[in-house]
Design an enzyme around this catalytic site. Structure first.
Site, PDB file in Angstrom:
ATOM      1  CG  ASP A  36       3.333  -0.547  29.328  1.00  0.00           C
ATOM      2  OD1 ASP A  36       3.655   0.666  28.907  1.00  0.00           O
ATOM      3  OD2 ASP A  36       2.419  -1.292  29.165  1.00  0.00           O
ATOM      4  CG  HIS A 105       4.085   7.827  29.777  1.00  0.00           C
ATOM      5  ND1 HIS A 105       2.874   8.555  29.678  1.00  0.00           N
ATOM      6  CD2 HIS A 105       3.930   6.913  28.664  1.00  0.00           C
ATOM      7  CE1 HIS A 105       2.142   8.432  28.807  1.00  0.00           C
ATOM      8  NE2 HIS A 105       2.950   7.130  28.141  1.00  0.00           N
TER       9      HIS A 105
HETATM   10  P1  AMP Z   1       0.783   5.939  26.218  1.00  0.00           P
HETATM   11  O1  AMP Z   1      -0.101   5.295  25.121  1.00  0.00           O
HETATM   12  O2  AMP Z   1       2.163   6.409  25.495  1.00  0.00           O
HETATM   13  O3  AMP Z   1       0.051   7.056  26.861  1.00  0.00           O
HETATM   14  O4  AMP Z   1       1.444   4.700  27.204  1.00  0.00           O
HETATM   15  C1  AMP Z   1       0.674   4.383  28.361  1.00  0.00           C
HETATM   16  C2  AMP Z   1       1.283   3.000  28.693  1.00  0.00           C
HETATM   17  O5  AMP Z   1       0.818   3.027  30.024  1.00  0.00           O
HETATM   18  C3  AMP Z   1       0.708   2.120  27.754  1.00  0.00           C
HETATM   19  O6  AMP Z   1       1.624   1.181  27.295  1.00  0.00           O
HETATM   20  C4  AMP Z   1       0.080   1.126  28.977  1.00  0.00           C
HETATM   21  O7  AMP Z   1       0.334  -0.237  28.787  1.00  0.00           O
HETATM   22  C5  AMP Z   1       0.738   1.368  30.254  1.00  0.00           C
HETATM   23  N1  AMP Z   1       0.056   1.263  31.476  1.00  0.00           N
HETATM   24  C6  AMP Z   1      -1.314   1.633  31.665  1.00  0.00           C
HETATM   25  N2  AMP Z   1      -1.839   1.531  33.086  1.00  0.00           N
HETATM   26  C7  AMP Z   1      -0.512   0.857  33.507  1.00  0.00           C
HETATM   27  C8  AMP Z   1      -0.319   0.377  34.809  1.00  0.00           C
HETATM   28  N3  AMP Z   1      -1.088   0.497  35.683  1.00  0.00           N
HETATM   29  N4  AMP Z   1       0.828  -0.116  34.923  1.00  0.00           N
HETATM   30  C9  AMP Z   1       1.782  -0.010  34.156  1.00  0.00           C
HETATM   31  N5  AMP Z   1       1.646   0.274  32.644  1.00  0.00           N
HETATM   32  C10 AMP Z   1       0.460   0.916  32.334  1.00  0.00           C
END
Ligand code: AMP
Length: 119
Positions: A36, A105
């Site tokens: 993440d 995810h």
């Molecule tokens: P959610 O809030 O459950 O939808 O989780 C989405 C997660 O994706 C968050 O913890 C973000 O920090 C993570 N995230 C968003 N964009 C990226 C990226 N390009 N690479 C890695 N993690 C990401």
């Protein structure tokens, strides 16, 4: 059943396609695991299906084998990250639950003591 096409504006579809960088630490035929960008614990890994589904419920309905693979991959990640003391798996589902990326995810969090209830 045919799997759904990647969604043009989906950042996680782009990571699966190799069009956006990510620190990928594990991959299978059905899923990809990467760190993440904003870790909430010493280990914070996202395990995502290669196919685009909005959330875990959609994934379980249309591609249950991939959902099972997400869980098995989370355990594989926990082993390589040495999370033997315990780890947390989270599927945020819907905006009120803080889902911000609408490609299913599984968050895998570990390396510190977790608290309960979650915020
Ligand atoms: P959610 O809030 O459950 O939808 O989780 C989405 C997660 O994706 C968050 O913890 C973000 O920090 C993570 N995230 C968003 N964009 C990226 C990226 N390009 N690479 C890695 N993690 C990401």
């Amino acid at each position: 059943m045919t799997t759904p096409a990647p969604k043009d504006d989906c950042i996680f579809c782009k990571i699966v396609a190799g069009e956006l960088p990510a620190e990928i630490i594990h991959a299978t035929e059905l899923c990809v695991a990467f760190r993440d960008l904003e870790p909430q614990a010493p280990t914070h890994v996202l395990v995502i299906p290669r196919s685009h589904y909005e959330n875990a419920a959609e994934l379980s309905h249309w591609e249950p084998a991939a959902l099972t693979d997400l869980i098995a991959t989370a355990q594989a990640v926990a082993e390589t990250e040495e999370l033997g003391e315990g780890y947390r798996m989270v599927f945020n589902t819907g905006a009120a639950a803080q889902q911000s990326v609408f490609h299913a995810h599984l968050h895998v969090l570990g390396g510190r003591t977790m608290t309960w209830p979650p915020g």
